[in-house]
Design a protein around this motif. Structure first.
Motif, mmCIF file in Angstrom:
data_model
loop_
_atom_site.group_PDB
_atom_site.id
_atom_site.type_symbol
_atom_site.label_atom_id
_atom_site.label_comp_id
_atom_site.label_asym_id
_atom_site.label_seq_id
_atom_site.Cartn_x
_atom_site.Cartn_y
_atom_site.Cartn_z
ATOM 1 N N GLU A 7 0.798 -1.228 0.000
ATOM 2 C CA GLU A 7 0.000 0.000 0.000
ATOM 3 C C GLU A 7 0.827 1.274 0.000
ATOM 4 N N ILE A 8 2.025 1.200 0.553
ATOM 5 C CA ILE A 8 2.858 2.395 0.715
ATOM 6 C C ILE A 8 4.163 2.224 -0.050
ATOM 7 N N ASN A 9 4.343 3.051 -1.082
ATOM 8 C CA ASN A 9 5.588 2.972 -1.855
ATOM 9 C C ASN A 9 6.702 3.742 -1.132
ATOM 10 N N LYS A 10 7.894 3.640 -1.640
ATOM 11 C CA LYS A 10 9.061 4.251 -1.001
ATOM 12 C C LYS A 10 8.899 5.769 -0.863
ATOM 13 N N ALA A 11 8.383 6.417 -1.892
ATOM 14 C CA ALA A 11 8.202 7.871 -1.841
ATOM 15 C C ALA A 11 7.201 8.261 -0.750
ATOM 16 N N ALA A 12 6.135 7.505 -0.610
ATOM 17 C CA ALA A 12 5.140 7.793 0.429
ATOM 18 C C ALA A 12 5.744 7.619 1.819
ATOM 19 N N MET A 13 6.579 6.601 1.972
ATOM 20 C CA MET A 13 7.226 6.374 3.271
ATOM 21 C C MET A 13 8.198 7.495 3.581
ATOM 22 N N GLN A 14 8.926 7.967 2.575
ATOM 23 C CA GLN A 14 9.848 9.082 2.781
ATOM 24 C C GLN A 14 9.086 10.359 3.135
ATOM 25 N N LYS A 15 7.916 10.531 2.537
ATOM 26 C CA LYS A 15 7.072 11.686 2.875
ATOM 27 C C LYS A 15 6.631 11.605 4.333
ATOM 28 N N THR A 16 6.228 10.420 4.775
ATOM 29 C CA THR A 16 5.823 10.230 6.168
ATOM 30 C C THR A 16 6.982 10.580 7.106
ATOM 31 N N ALA A 17 8.159 10.037 6.835
ATOM 32 C CA ALA A 17 9.323 10.339 7.668
ATOM 33 C C ALA A 17 9.606 11.838 7.663
ATOM 34 N N GLY A 18 9.476 12.461 6.508
ATOM 35 C CA GLY A 18 9.705 13.900 6.388
ATOM 36 C C GLY A 18 8.750 14.730 7.228
ATOM 37 N N MET A 19 7.520 14.278 7.361
ATOM 38 C CA MET A 19 6.541 14.990 8.203
ATOM 39 C C MET A 19 7.014 15.005 9.656
ATOM 40 N N PHE A 20 7.562 13.896 10.115
ATOM 41 C CA PHE A 20 8.060 13.841 11.493
ATOM 42 C C PHE A 20 9.383 14.580 11.635
ATOM 43 N N GLU A 21 10.216 14.557 10.605
ATOM 44 C CA GLU A 21 11.463 15.323 10.642
ATOM 45 C C GLU A 21 11.164 16.821 10.747
ATOM 46 N N ALA A 22 10.075 17.255 10.148
ATOM 47 C CA ALA A 22 9.691 18.671 10.181
ATOM 48 C C ALA A 22 9.271 19.137 11.576
ATOM 49 N N VAL A 23 8.929 18.186 12.461
ATOM 50 C CA VAL A 23 8.541 18.564 13.826
ATOM 51 C C VAL A 23 9.596 18.135 14.855
ATOM 52 N N GLY A 24 10.829 17.910 14.390
ATOM 53 C CA GLY A 24 11.926 17.711 15.328
ATOM 54 C C GLY A 24 12.452 16.303 15.505
ATOM 55 N N PHE A 25 12.103 15.398 14.603
ATOM 56 C CA PHE A 25 12.642 14.042 14.674
ATOM 57 C C PHE A 25 13.773 13.904 13.658
ATOM 58 N N GLU A 26 14.700 12.997 13.961
ATOM 59 C CA GLU A 26 15.795 12.704 13.043
ATOM 60 C C GLU A 26 15.757 11.227 12.695
ATOM 61 N N LYS A 27 15.888 10.933 11.410
ATOM 62 C CA LYS A 27 15.846 9.549 10.940
ATOM 63 C C LYS A 27 17.102 8.811 11.370
ATOM 64 N N GLU A 28 16.902 7.620 11.958
ATOM 65 C CA GLU A 28 18.024 6.783 12.380
ATOM 66 C C GLU A 28 18.186 5.543 11.514
ATOM 67 N N VAL A 29 17.091 4.902 11.205
ATOM 68 C CA VAL A 29 17.123 3.635 10.469
ATOM 69 C C VAL A 29 15.985 3.630 9.469
ATOM 70 N N GLU A 30 16.268 3.081 8.277
ATOM 71 C CA GLU A 30 15.240 2.937 7.247
ATOM 72 C C GLU A 30 15.484 1.612 6.545
ATOM 73 N N ARG A 31 14.393 0.859 6.339
ATOM 74 C CA ARG A 31 14.539 -0.448 5.706
ATOM 75 C C ARG A 31 13.280 -0.776 4.910
#
Length: 182
Positions: free
Chosen positions: A140-164
């Motif tokens: 249901e969720i392609n790579k671009a959609a997952m990156q968008k989701t992570a980006g939404m949280f990065e915009a409110v102060g989270f930093e990506k540690e692991v992606e798989r």
């Protein structure tokens, strides 16, 4: 919104899914320990909640469908007050500030209508230096959609540690940044 209705909840909790899902790995890579306070968003009927409750100090299990909450509460009875079930839409409820060491969303973020509101509330609930693990289905969720989701949280102060990306699941773990002076 495409959600699993309560009458189909057997799909979410069944022997085949239990055999194919490494719930211990989910807890390990999310950083859940015996001292963790965990916020699970989209708990459904408790498939992941049950595993969290067996390990964590406290679980706040969020679900917005009353029918699922009924099933979730029944499944969590054996854990007593170690599990609090929160019946509300995560985007619109006041769940509190900086109380959770770990946030987990297992196959649920894509089902949230008001994702921006959800990101804001989840971001407020996770402690500084706390982690947020997001699992989504690859079908249901392609790579671009997952990156968008992570980006939404990065915009409110989270930093990506692991992606798989796996065969069935996309995963990202983020950590809430500690701001200067905080």
């Amino acid at each position: 919104m495409k959600i699993c209705p309560p009458y189909l909840s057997f799909i979410l909790y069944n022997p085949i899914r239990k055999a194919l899902t490494d719930r211990k790995r989910i807890l390990d890579e999310s950083g859940v320990t015996e001292s963790s306070v965990v916020l699970e968003i989209g708990a459904g009927n408790g498939f992941i909640t049950e595993a969290i409750a067996q390990r964590a100090k406290k679980v706040y299990a969020n679900e917005f469908q009353p029918g699922m909450v009924k099933k979730l509460k029944k499944r969590m009875e054996k854990f007593g007050d170690k599990v609090d079930v929160l019946l509300c839409d995560i985007a619109g409820c006041d769940i509190g500030e900086e109380f959770a060491d770990v946030g987990i969303m297992y196959y649920s973020f894509h089902e949230i209508d008001n994702q921006a509101g959800a990101v804001k509330n989840i971001g407020r609930a996770i402690k500084k230096s706390g982690t947020l693990s997001i699992y989504e289905p690859t079908i249901e969720i392609n790579k671009a959609a997952m990156q968008k989701t992570a980006g939404m949280f990065e915009a409110v102060g989270f930093e990506k540690e692991v992606e798989r990306d796996g065969l069935f699941t996309r995963f990202v773990r983020l950590r809430k940044a500690v701001t200067k002076g905080g």
